[in-house]
Motif scaffolding. Structure first.
Motif, short mmCIF file in Angstrom:
data_model
loop_
_atom_site.label_atom_id
_atom_site.label_comp_id
_atom_site.label_asym_id
_atom_site.label_seq_id
_atom_site.Cartn_x
_atom_site.Cartn_y
_atom_site.Cartn_z
N ASP A 376 0.81 -1.22 0.00
CA ASP A 376 0.00 0.00 0.00
C ASP A 376 0.84 1.27 0.00
O ASP A 376 0.33 2.36 0.24
CB ASP A 376 -0.94 0.01 1.21
CG ASP A 376 -0.19 0.05 2.54
OD1 ASP A 376 1.06 0.00 2.53
OD2 ASP A 376 -0.86 0.13 3.60
N SER A 377 2.14 1.15 -0.29
CA SER A 377 2.98 2.34 -0.29
C SER A 377 4.00 2.30 -1.42
O SER A 377 4.17 1.28 -2.08
CB SER A 377 3.69 2.51 1.06
OG SER A 377 4.50 1.39 1.36
N PHE A 378 4.67 3.44 -1.65
CA PHE A 378 5.71 3.49 -2.68
C PHE A 378 6.91 4.27 -2.16
O PHE A 378 6.80 5.05 -1.19
CB PHE A 378 5.18 4.08 -3.98
CG PHE A 378 4.88 5.57 -3.96
CD1 PHE A 378 5.85 6.50 -4.31
CD2 PHE A 378 3.62 6.03 -3.62
CE1 PHE A 378 5.57 7.86 -4.32
CE2 PHE A 378 3.32 7.39 -3.63
CZ PHE A 378 4.31 8.31 -3.97
N VAL A 379 8.07 4.07 -2.81
CA VAL A 379 9.29 4.76 -2.40
C VAL A 379 9.77 5.66 -3.54
O VAL A 379 9.50 5.41 -4.71
CB VAL A 379 10.41 3.78 -2.00
CG1 VAL A 379 10.03 3.04 -0.74
CG2 VAL A 379 10.73 2.81 -3.13
N ALA A 380 10.50 6.71 -3.14
CA ALA A 380 11.02 7.69 -4.09
C ALA A 380 12.47 7.99 -3.75
O ALA A 380 12.75 8.62 -2.72
CB ALA A 380 10.18 8.96 -4.04
N ARG A 389 9.37 7.08 1.75
CA ARG A 389 8.25 6.18 1.52
C ARG A 389 6.95 6.90 1.83
O ARG A 389 6.85 7.63 2.83
CB ARG A 389 8.38 4.91 2.37
CG ARG A 389 7.26 3.90 2.12
CD ARG A 389 7.68 2.49 2.55
NE ARG A 389 7.88 2.37 3.97
CZ ARG A 389 6.99 1.90 4.85
NH1 ARG A 389 5.79 1.51 4.41
NH2 ARG A 389 7.28 1.80 6.12
N TYR A 390 5.94 6.67 0.96
CA TYR A 390 4.64 7.32 1.10
C TYR A 390 3.52 6.29 1.04
O TYR A 390 3.63 5.29 0.34
CB TYR A 390 4.41 8.33 -0.04
CG TYR A 390 5.49 9.37 -0.19
CD1 TYR A 390 5.46 10.55 0.56
CD2 TYR A 390 6.53 9.20 -1.11
CE1 TYR A 390 6.44 11.52 0.41
CE2 TYR A 390 7.51 10.16 -1.26
CZ TYR A 390 7.47 11.31 -0.50
OH TYR A 390 8.44 12.26 -0.64
N ILE A 391 2.42 6.57 1.74
CA ILE A 391 1.19 5.78 1.57
C ILE A 391 0.60 6.17 0.23
O ILE A 391 0.33 7.35 -0.04
CB ILE A 391 0.18 6.07 2.69
CG1 ILE A 391 0.76 5.65 4.05
CG2 ILE A 391 -1.14 5.35 2.42
CD1 ILE A 391 1.02 4.16 4.18
N THR A 392 0.38 5.20 -0.64
CA THR A 392 -0.01 5.49 -2.01
C THR A 392 -1.38 6.16 -2.11
O THR A 392 -1.56 7.13 -2.85
CB THR A 392 -0.01 4.20 -2.85
OG1 THR A 392 1.23 3.54 -2.69
CG2 THR A 392 -0.22 4.52 -4.32
N VAL A 398 5.59 8.43 5.22
CA VAL A 398 5.75 7.34 6.18
C VAL A 398 7.10 7.44 6.88
O VAL A 398 7.19 7.48 8.09
CB VAL A 398 5.64 5.96 5.48
CG1 VAL A 398 5.88 4.84 6.48
CG2 VAL A 398 4.28 5.81 4.83
N ARG A 399 8.20 7.48 6.08
CA ARG A 399 9.53 7.50 6.68
C ARG A 399 10.57 7.93 5.65
O ARG A 399 10.38 7.74 4.45
CB ARG A 399 9.87 6.12 7.24
CG ARG A 399 11.19 6.05 8.00
CD ARG A 399 11.40 4.69 8.63
NE ARG A 399 10.38 4.39 9.62
CZ ARG A 399 10.40 4.83 10.87
NH1 ARG A 399 11.39 5.61 11.28
NH2 ARG A 399 9.44 4.50 11.71
#
Length: 453
Positions: A376-380, A389-392, A398-399
């Motif tokens: 349920d999340s993605f990284v950049a 990292r973000y909640i999509t 997130v962190r």
């Protein structure tokens, strides 16, 4: 005896004689344009005579253009006539101001011999269509072996975790290296890929991976490999420049690629047949993504736009231009109605496909590269030496994952094993625990490299 000839003609005759005496013996097998000539044109000529840059008004990216004239009145190659083949004349010229490649070393005599023999045999064509791009039908190249030991680390531009999270795959020089994500030990090496690897993507069924690679300004490709063995399944998306990205559709039946030639190509996975070619962008295409139901595609380009398309037809749905900087990554919102894009404006933006209106934004301290989702999340990854990292569903922070000493160019995120990976410009790879941000391991992804004490 040469008094009646002009100086350029005398130069041509002398250069031709030199080329003839230095040529290799003509093989009993006829020269094949597809097998022998087209790869040489892509390697040595298309950078200056291709769709992006056509010096002298002359292009060599299709056979029809190869045998046509540029700004001069002489065709590039004329069957059975070396003297009126303008490109060949310039290849063998002793005049540095007109010799091709311009400002480069003369072509090797064995390369000259291929062109010479091909012209003498009639400049025959054995491709599918004279107007078809050469890169789409030349045989997949045989790449040199990776170095046994690296003299120094190289920038890490692709990382991925295996479907079960037990192996960490890293793009190397003509290879993919495989490491333990627990302790950073080298497990194996998979060779036979392009010079630089820009993306590694796992198939939904966990059996194959697609590796996007290439040599800048010369050649690009995608190789589909068995994950377990590293054996080649097929080569796709042969192009005249590097392939920056490759993704599987959610069902695994299609593969989409993004290339520096400005094209997006979609292939049938089972056969390797090309289904779509999308040329909506005016510059390099850095990234491509499928929506969760496979009905849409999105792309990111150096032309400062992100775009969305109908994945069945390739028809353009919308163009997003609000970054006003080169766009490096794209990712669909879970409901398929919105897209996330990352760019050199140091931002991740969220926008609607219906009207291109921005609905969210997160900033970073540097350029933000390709976006990678899991669960349920993605990284950049970012040039400010961090991975975020973000909640999509909400574009919620997130962190941040820290510790890198150089720009993080590539990232991987594996929700089941709770690991985040970053590949850096200095060749260092970091593995973090996703929940607390602690570094699990870090290493130089360069087999045999021994840093100075």
């Amino acid at each position: 005896m040469y008094a009646h000839l002009s100086l350029p003609r005398i130069r041509f005759l002398i250069a031709t004689c030199i080329a003839m005496f230095s040529s290799t013996v003509v093989s009993a097998e006829p020269v094949s344009f597809r097998r022998d000539v087209a790869p040489l044109l892509l390697t040595h000529c298309v950078a200056c005579h291709g769709p992006k840059k056509a010096e002298g008004g002359y292009r060599v990216d299709t056979f029809a253009q190869v045998t046509s004239a540029g700004d001069s009145t002489s065709p590039g190659f004329t069957a059975k006539d070396l003297e009126t083949s303008e490109s060949f004349r310039r290849m063998v010229s002793q005049d540095k101001d007109e010799r091709m490649p311009k400002d480069g070393e003369p072509l090797p005599k064995e390369v000259i011999a291929v062109f010479e023999n091909w012209i003498k045999e009639g400049a025959n064509f054995d491709g599918p269509d004279p107007k078809t791009p050469l890169a789409s039908y030349i045989p997949a190249p045989t790449h040199p072996a990776a170095p046994e030991k690296y003299a120094r680390p190289i920038p890490v531009t692709a990382v991925a975790l295996s479907p079960d999270g037990s192996e960490l795959l890293v793009g190397g020089y003509h290879e993919v290296t495989v490491w333990s994500p627990v302790d950073g030990k080298l497990l194996r090496r998979i060779g036979g890929v392009g010079q630089r690897v820009f993306a590694i993507t796992m198939s939904p069924d966990g059996k194959t991976m697609a590796v996007a690679s290439g040599a800048p300004g010369q050649q690009g490709e995608v190789r589909v490999l068995e994950i377990a063995s590293g054996n080649l399944v097929r080569a796709l998306a042969l192009s005249s420049d590097v392939v920056f990205d490759v993704v599987y559709s959610p069902s695994g039946d299609r593969i989409a690629t993004a290339s520096a030639d400005g094209m997006i190509r979609v292939f049938e996975t089972s056969s390797g047949n090309e289904q779509l070619t999308i040329s909506s962008h005016s510059d390099w295409v850095f990234a491509v993504a499928f929506s969760s139901d496979g009905s849409k595609l999105a792309s990111a380009s150096r032309d400062k736009t992100a775009k969305a398309y109908d994945a069945a037809t390739g028809n353009l749905l919308i163009t997003y231009s609000n970054h006003q900087n080169p766009v490096r990554g794209v990712l669909f919102h879970p409901d398929g109605s919105e897209v996330f894009s990352s760019a050199a404006d140091n931002k991740v933006q969220r926008w609607k496909i219906a009207d291109a209106n921005r609905t969210g934004e997160r900033g970073a301290g540097g350029e933000v590269y390709k976006l990678v989702a899991s669960g349920d999340s993605f990284v950049a990854p970012s040039a400010d030496k961090k991975v975020r990292r973000y909640i999509t569903a909400e574009l919620k922070d997130v962190r941040e994952y820290q510790g890198a000493s150089d720009a993080v160019l590539a990232a991987a995120w594996h929700e089941p094993s709770k690991r985040v990976v970053g590949g850096c410009f200095d060749g260092r790879v970091f593995v973090w625990n996703a929940d607390d941000g602690q570094i699990v391991t870090q290493f130089d992804a360069a087999p045999g490299y021994a840093p100075s004490p």
